[in-house]
Design a protein around this motif. Sequence first.
Motif, PDB file in Angstrom:
ATOM      1  N   GLN A 118       0.819  -1.210   0.000  1.00 52.07           N
ATOM      2  CA  GLN A 118       0.000   0.000   0.000  1.00 52.07           C
ATOM      3  C   GLN A 118       0.855   1.264   0.000  1.00 52.07           C
ATOM      4  N   ARG A 119       1.977   1.258   0.720  1.00 47.43           N
ATOM      5  CA  ARG A 119       2.856   2.436   0.728  1.00 47.43           C
ATOM      6  C   ARG A 119       3.440   2.685  -0.648  1.00 47.43           C
ATOM      7  N   SER A 120       3.887   1.631  -1.301  1.00 46.14           N
ATOM      8  CA  SER A 120       4.496   1.794  -2.620  1.00 46.14           C
ATOM      9  C   SER A 120       3.475   2.262  -3.643  1.00 46.14           C
ATOM     10  N   ARG A 121       2.267   1.735  -3.576  1.00 45.98           N
ATOM     11  CA  ARG A 121       1.215   2.228  -4.468  1.00 45.98           C
ATOM     12  C   ARG A 121       0.941   3.707  -4.221  1.00 45.98           C
ATOM     13  N   ALA A 122       0.840   4.096  -2.934  1.00 43.71           N
ATOM     14  CA  ALA A 122       0.544   5.485  -2.596  1.00 43.71           C
ATOM     15  C   ALA A 122       1.658   6.424  -3.054  1.00 43.71           C
ATOM     16  N   ALA A 123       2.883   5.902  -3.107  1.00 39.28           N
ATOM     17  CA  ALA A 123       4.017   6.715  -3.541  1.00 39.28           C
ATOM     18  C   ALA A 123       4.114   6.818  -5.057  1.00 39.28           C
ATOM     19  N   GLY A 124       3.226   6.140  -5.778  1.00 39.02           N
ATOM     20  CA  GLY A 124       3.195   6.243  -7.223  1.00 39.02           C
ATOM     21  C   GLY A 124       3.919   5.137  -7.964  1.00 39.02           C
ATOM     22  N   ALA A 125       4.386   4.120  -7.248  1.00 41.41           N
ATOM     23  CA  ALA A 125       5.062   3.010  -7.919  1.00 41.41           C
ATOM     24  C   ALA A 125       4.046   2.209  -8.728  1.00 41.41           C
ATOM     25  N   GLY A 126       4.469   1.670  -9.861  1.00 44.04           N
ATOM     26  CA  GLY A 126       3.611   0.779 -10.637  1.00 44.04           C
ATOM     27  C   GLY A 126       3.330  -0.488  -9.857  1.00 44.04           C
ATOM     28  N   GLU A 127       2.321  -1.239 -10.313  1.00 44.32           N
ATOM     29  CA  GLU A 127       1.896  -2.406  -9.555  1.00 44.32           C
ATOM     30  C   GLU A 127       3.016  -3.437  -9.406  1.00 44.32           C
ATOM     31  N   SER A 128       3.787  -3.667 -10.455  1.00 40.81           N
ATOM     32  CA  SER A 128       4.869  -4.654 -10.348  1.00 40.81           C
ATOM     33  C   SER A 128       5.901  -4.224  -9.320  1.00 40.81           C
ATOM     34  N   HIS A 129       6.273  -2.942  -9.316  1.00 44.31           N
ATOM     35  CA  HIS A 129       7.235  -2.455  -8.329  1.00 44.31           C
ATOM     36  C   HIS A 129       6.651  -2.517  -6.923  1.00 44.31           C
ATOM     37  N   ALA A 130       5.366  -2.197  -6.775  1.00 41.24           N
ATOM     38  CA  ALA A 130       4.743  -2.271  -5.454  1.00 41.24           C
ATOM     39  C   ALA A 130       4.769  -3.704  -4.928  1.00 41.24           C
ATOM     40  N   ARG A 131       4.510  -4.667  -5.810  1.00 42.57           N
ATOM     41  CA  ARG A 131       4.536  -6.063  -5.384  1.00 42.57           C
ATOM     42  C   ARG A 131       5.951  -6.528  -5.068  1.00 42.57           C
ATOM     43  N   LEU A 132       6.928  -6.084  -5.842  1.00 48.55           N
ATOM     44  CA  LEU A 132       8.325  -6.413  -5.533  1.00 48.55           C
ATOM     45  C   LEU A 132       8.723  -5.831  -4.182  1.00 48.55           C
ATOM     46  N   ASP A 133       8.310  -4.597  -3.916  1.00 45.60           N
ATOM     47  CA  ASP A 133       8.617  -3.987  -2.624  1.00 45.60           C
ATOM     48  C   ASP A 133       7.962  -4.763  -1.486  1.00 45.60           C
ATOM     49  N   ALA A 134       6.738  -5.264  -1.715  1.00 45.43           N
ATOM     50  CA  ALA A 134       6.069  -6.083  -0.698  1.00 45.43           C
ATOM     51  C   ALA A 134       6.871  -7.348  -0.421  1.00 45.43           C
ATOM     52  N   LEU A 135       7.367  -7.997  -1.471  1.00 45.42           N
ATOM     53  CA  LEU A 135       8.211  -9.172  -1.301  1.00 45.42           C
ATOM     54  C   LEU A 135       9.458  -8.832  -0.498  1.00 45.42           C
ATOM     55  N   LEU A 136      10.082  -7.712  -0.823  1.00 48.93           N
ATOM     56  CA  LEU A 136      11.303  -7.309  -0.124  1.00 48.93           C
ATOM     57  C   LEU A 136      11.038  -7.008   1.347  1.00 48.93           C
ATOM     58  N   ALA A 137       9.887  -6.403   1.645  1.00 53.20           N
ATOM     59  CA  ALA A 137       9.544  -6.124   3.037  1.00 53.20           C
ATOM     60  C   ALA A 137       9.383  -7.418   3.824  1.00 53.20           C
ATOM     61  N   ILE A 138       8.835  -8.434   3.179  1.00 51.25           N
ATOM     62  CA  ILE A 138       8.723  -9.751   3.823  1.00 51.25           C
ATOM     63  C   ILE A 138      10.111 -10.358   4.013  1.00 51.25           C
ATOM     64  N   MET A 139      10.922 -10.328   2.964  1.00 48.87           N
ATOM     65  CA  MET A 139      12.269 -10.896   3.027  1.00 48.87           C
ATOM     66  C   MET A 139      13.126 -10.227   4.097  1.00 48.87           C
ATOM     67  N   ALA A 140      12.911  -8.942   4.328  1.00 56.88           N
ATOM     68  CA  ALA A 140      13.743  -8.199   5.268  1.00 56.88           C
ATOM     69  C   ALA A 140      13.559  -8.666   6.709  1.00 56.88           C
ATOM     70  N   ARG A 141      12.464  -9.351   6.998  1.00 56.95           N
ATOM     71  CA  ARG A 141      12.167  -9.734   8.380  1.00 56.95           C
ATOM     72  C   ARG A 141      11.940 -11.228   8.599  1.00 56.95           C
ATOM     73  N   LEU A 142      11.685 -11.962   7.531  1.00 51.80           N
ATOM     74  CA  LEU A 142      11.307 -13.372   7.678  1.00 51.80           C
ATOM     75  C   LEU A 142      12.516 -14.271   7.934  1.00 51.80           C
ATOM     76  N   ASP A 143      12.369 -15.204   8.878  1.00 53.05           N
ATOM     77  CA  ASP A 143      13.356 -16.279   9.046  1.00 53.05           C
ATOM     78  C   ASP A 143      12.987 -17.379   8.060  1.00 53.05           C
ATOM     79  N   ASP A 144      13.391 -17.195   6.826  1.00 51.84           N
ATOM     80  CA  ASP A 144      12.958 -18.049   5.720  1.00 51.84           C
ATOM     81  C   ASP A 144      13.647 -19.407   5.806  1.00 51.84           C
ATOM     82  N   THR A 145      12.849 -20.459   6.050  1.00 51.10           N
ATOM     83  CA  THR A 145      13.443 -21.786   6.209  1.00 51.10           C
ATOM     84  C   THR A 145      14.019 -22.318   4.896  1.00 51.10           C
ATOM     85  N   CYS A 146      13.495 -21.856   3.766  1.00 52.29           N
ATOM     86  CA  CYS A 146      14.069 -22.278   2.480  1.00 52.29           C
ATOM     87  C   CYS A 146      15.499 -21.766   2.340  1.00 52.29           C
ATOM     88  N   VAL A 147      15.714 -20.521   2.718  1.00 53.15           N
ATOM     89  CA  VAL A 147      17.053 -19.942   2.652  1.00 53.15           C
ATOM     90  C   VAL A 147      17.966 -20.606   3.678  1.00 53.15           C
TER      91      VAL A 147
END
Length: 291
Positions: free
Chosen positions: A187-216
Amino acid sequence: MNAQIAVRPRLSVAEQLADLAVEALIDEAELSPKPALVDRRGSGAHLDLSLELMHASACSLWSTFHAMAAAGQAAGQVDVALRETLGRLGRDGEAQMLAVTGGVNTHRGAIWALGLLVTAAAQVDRPAIGAVALRAARLACLKDRHVPARAPSNGERVRQRYGVGGARAEAQAGFPGALHHGLPQLQRSRAAGAGESHARLDALLAIMARLDDTCVLHRAGVEGLSCMQDGARAVLEAGGSASLAGRRRLKDLECHLLRLNASPGGAADLLAVTLFLDRLEPTLRAQIGSL
């Protein structure tokens, strides 16, 4: 001669939820450029996967998600019987998925996460994602007495070795990776004017920044996890994937993850959860309004 107009039958709630779940999986797979994950450019760190295989796997799961949502509607409440029905349906769906993919695990984590959510969503009277996540968490906390005995999965071994929660704990907590990080960043990326693909990539990155990803952790240990989390934060701090500086950081992150053969598959599953929840309220609201 009388003209005949074909009237498209209205989809049931269970059908709509199954559609949303499959669409979320397809949109997650299509999103590009995702660091070290399957996308339109290639297979990332997964030599046994392809975009075509991800599409086929996602589509094969429609009947599973539909059956889960229908089971949730029929039960009308959260209880052990429903949890065990979901377990059986999930195992059947996993077998169907593996038959389609030739034995490759493409969406096992997504069956668990999205299966809980479509079941919960089929039971709520009002389309509020917080209520859906809470009900899904209650389901995830119940035990399935019929889980077959088998060797520990990669995720289970990682949880025991590193003391992290994994997909089960994420669901039992109500999917905080999606609700508290993925969706707000989308929602922040959309509000800042990012296109949908960039907003979704940013959402993925926000998850990656905090998740203890068992796959990794399975593929690259603590070094890989630190690389993923620090690299994802660096992209967002540089302005996100829509900025030139952010794209440079994103390219660096992918290079480092590929060098470590680390793929953030857990984060990808939570991105699919984020996309599902993002569409859930307007879809169910429209359904309720048309009744």
